[in-house]
Design a protein around this motif. Structure first.
Motif, PDB file in Angstrom:
ATOM      1  N   LYS A  16      -5.015   1.496  -4.976  1.00 36.60           N
ATOM      2  CA  LYS A  16      -5.114   0.537  -3.874  1.00 36.60           C
ATOM      3  C   LYS A  16      -5.750   1.198  -2.654  1.00 36.60           C
ATOM      4  O   LYS A  16      -5.371   2.311  -2.305  1.00 36.60           O
ATOM      5  N   ALA A  57       2.238   1.731  -3.427  1.00 39.72           N
ATOM      6  CA  ALA A  57       1.196   2.203  -4.352  1.00 39.72           C
ATOM      7  C   ALA A  57       1.110   3.725  -4.290  1.00 39.72           C
ATOM      8  O   ALA A  57       0.993   4.405  -5.312  1.00 39.72           O
ATOM      9  N   GLY A  99      -3.067   5.705  -4.112  1.00 41.61           N
ATOM     10  CA  GLY A  99      -3.732   4.925  -3.071  1.00 41.61           C
ATOM     11  C   GLY A  99      -4.830   5.749  -2.429  1.00 41.61           C
ATOM     12  O   GLY A  99      -4.808   6.987  -2.485  1.00 41.61           O
ATOM     13  N   GLU A 133       0.833  -1.205   0.000  1.00 35.15           N
ATOM     14  CA  GLU A 133       0.000   0.000   0.000  1.00 35.15           C
ATOM     15  C   GLU A 133       0.869   1.256   0.000  1.00 35.15           C
ATOM     16  O   GLU A 133       0.592   2.230  -0.695  1.00 35.15           O
TER      17      GLU A 133
END
Lengths: 353, 126
Positions: A196, A22, A28, A19
């Motif tokens: 994400k 990302a 994200g 994450e």
């Protein structure tokens, strides 16, 4: 899921590291619906708020926001927040979830003149969409630190060009009932970009790499913004605001303790909050935030240490389970985009938030 | 969540594989998923003696440091050095290459205090 200021929130959706990457490389999305949203309005709102907050509200045009502090009389930090001027005499304060009630109590207790304070936290949700490719997702993004009202898929939203990651990004506020629809709309829109959903874990590692403070860890009612190294967000030229006298004195005498970023010298166990900091054999402070930086793949942190030791480049030791590990005091930020594979020694200090 | 039937478990999420008079120890799939990405492992010293429920290793994720306990009384006879270079093995193969250490146990009867797969599944709500 973990309890967080009365909310159940995911630490991670898939993996903190994935994450985190990302957001650094792509885009994200974080649920920030837990954050408090206060509206302060009416005739005396601007003048009065300027005595409650450290930064200078008079510098805000309508649609502009700034990072600022709410202090107690001792100069200690009750909360750090972003205040947006959303109307001529109307302000939106986005505050920490765990502080919303005490912020509100404090503001109401010190209210002067014709001011209306409204807690809209329960009626509004929010998400942060962060990462270098965020501009591919939306058209007409506001400029940095500005907020605009617009409509997305039939939902009225407020979109601000702000964030807590060090990447380009936006924070969007919407009616609570639109939360699920908004979240899913953006996930769908961002599918091709590989957007994400990101949890609290990545939020923490991203902000720490930038040396953005976390209230409750790096900031507290016992610490003032000068000690926290955030004097940039305090306008001491303002004639009157709560805590000003103490901050002036701290600035004049130099802070007794100062929050500094540091980086471990060797690969090893990551630093953690409450670990002791030493210089030679003298205990000089305590870690308040620490982790393994996913971008640097290296242990980094922030610590309050004795002000006389707080020099960039100084060698310190972090005590981890009874053993001392060498580290170096660094400049902010700990991570700088252009130098992903290099140590951040040359990184320039930034004061943007 | 994967909970192999041929292993024993502890309340504190270690798994135990019986190998003669020794046990191989790691952390469960559930534990690795709760810990999140493992980034550092502090292994016990070889030949160290440990009591049951004594903390003898540390597994650190991005988020936090967690103690790993000796499931029963014994002596450390093997440690998984591969974890020093690649701690993520614990996330990828918690029951395989992600094992932590091998203990030579003092008393096989001690194993009776451990949970079987069914009891552990119940504990983690699987």
């Amino acid at each position: 899921m973990v309890p967080f200021a009365g909310w159940l929130m995911p630490v991670q959706y898939t993996s903190i590291v994935e994450e985190h990457q990302a957001v650094r490389k792509n885009v994200g999305m974080f649920d920030i619906s837990h954050m408090g949203q206060l509206i302060v309005a009416s005739r005396d709102a601007r003048g009065w708020l300027n005595t409650m907050l450290t930064n200078n509200i008079d510098k805000l045009e309508v649609g502009q926001g700034q990072y600022t502090f709410l202090l107690n009389e001792r100069g200690g930090i009750i909360d750090d927040l972003i205040v947006y001027r959303i109307g001529d005499k109307k302000f939106l304060l986005v505050v920490n979830a765990s502080c919303t009630d005490q912020d509100l109590d404090w503001l109401n207790k010190h209210k002067r003149g014709d001011v209306k304070i409204d807690n809209r936290s329960a009626n509004f949700g929010g998400v942060a969409i962060q990462g270098p490719r965020v501009a591919e997702l939306f058209v007409n993004l506001p400029t940095r630190n500005h907020i605009v009202d617009l409509e997305l898929a039939g939902m009225p939203i407020s979109m601000a060009r702000t964030g807590y990651t060090g990447e380009d990004g936006i924070e969007v506020f919407f009616r609570a009932g639109d939360g699920v629809k908004f979240w899913n709309t953006v996930l769908e829109k961002g599918k091709d970009l590989g957007i994400k959903p990101c949890g609290l874990g990545a939020r923490d590692t991203l902000r720490l790499e930038m040396c953005y403070p976390l209230n409750g860890s790096d900031l507290s009612p016992e610490r003032n913004p000068i000690e926290a190294g955030l004097g940039f967000f305090v306008d001491l030229t303002k004639p009157n605001f709560t805590g000003r006298d103490v901050l002036l004195k701290t600035k004049e005498n130099g802070p007794r303790e100062k929050l500094v970023p540091f980086k471990m010298k060797d690969k090893g166990p990551p630093p953690r909050p409450h670990y002791s900091v030493f210089e030679n054999s003298e205990r000089i402070g305590e870690v308040t935030s620490g982790t393994l930086s996913p971008s640097l793949n290296w242990g980094v942190g922030m610590a309050y240490i004795d002000g006389t030791h707080a020099k960039i480049g100084a060698k310190i030791d972090i005590e981890i389970r009874g053993q001392k590990f060498p580290a170096t005091i660094e400049k902010k930020p700990l991570y700088k985009k252009e130098k992903t594979s290099l140590p951040p020694e040359t990184a320039a200090a930034t004061t943007s938030s | 969540m994967n909970v192999p039937d041929d292993l024993l478990y502890t309340e504190s999420h270690e798994w135990i594989k019986l190998e003669g008079d020794k046990i191989r120890v790691g952390i469960s799939d559930h534990a690795q998923s709760e810990l999140t990405d493992v980034v550092f492992v502090e292994l016990p010293k070889m030949d160290r003696q440990a009591n049951a429920k004594e903390a003898i290793a540390v597994v650190e994720s991005v988020k936090a440091a967690s103690d790993i306990y000796a499931p029963v009384k014994g002596t450390v006879v093997e440690v998984n050095k591969a974890l020093e270079a690649d701690p993520g093995l614990i996330n990828r193969e918690p029951f395989g290459q992600g094992w932590l250490f091998v203990l030579k146990i003092d008393n096989p009867d001690d194993l009776k205090n451990l949970k079987d797969a069914a009891a552990y599944k119940k504990q983690i709500g699987g």
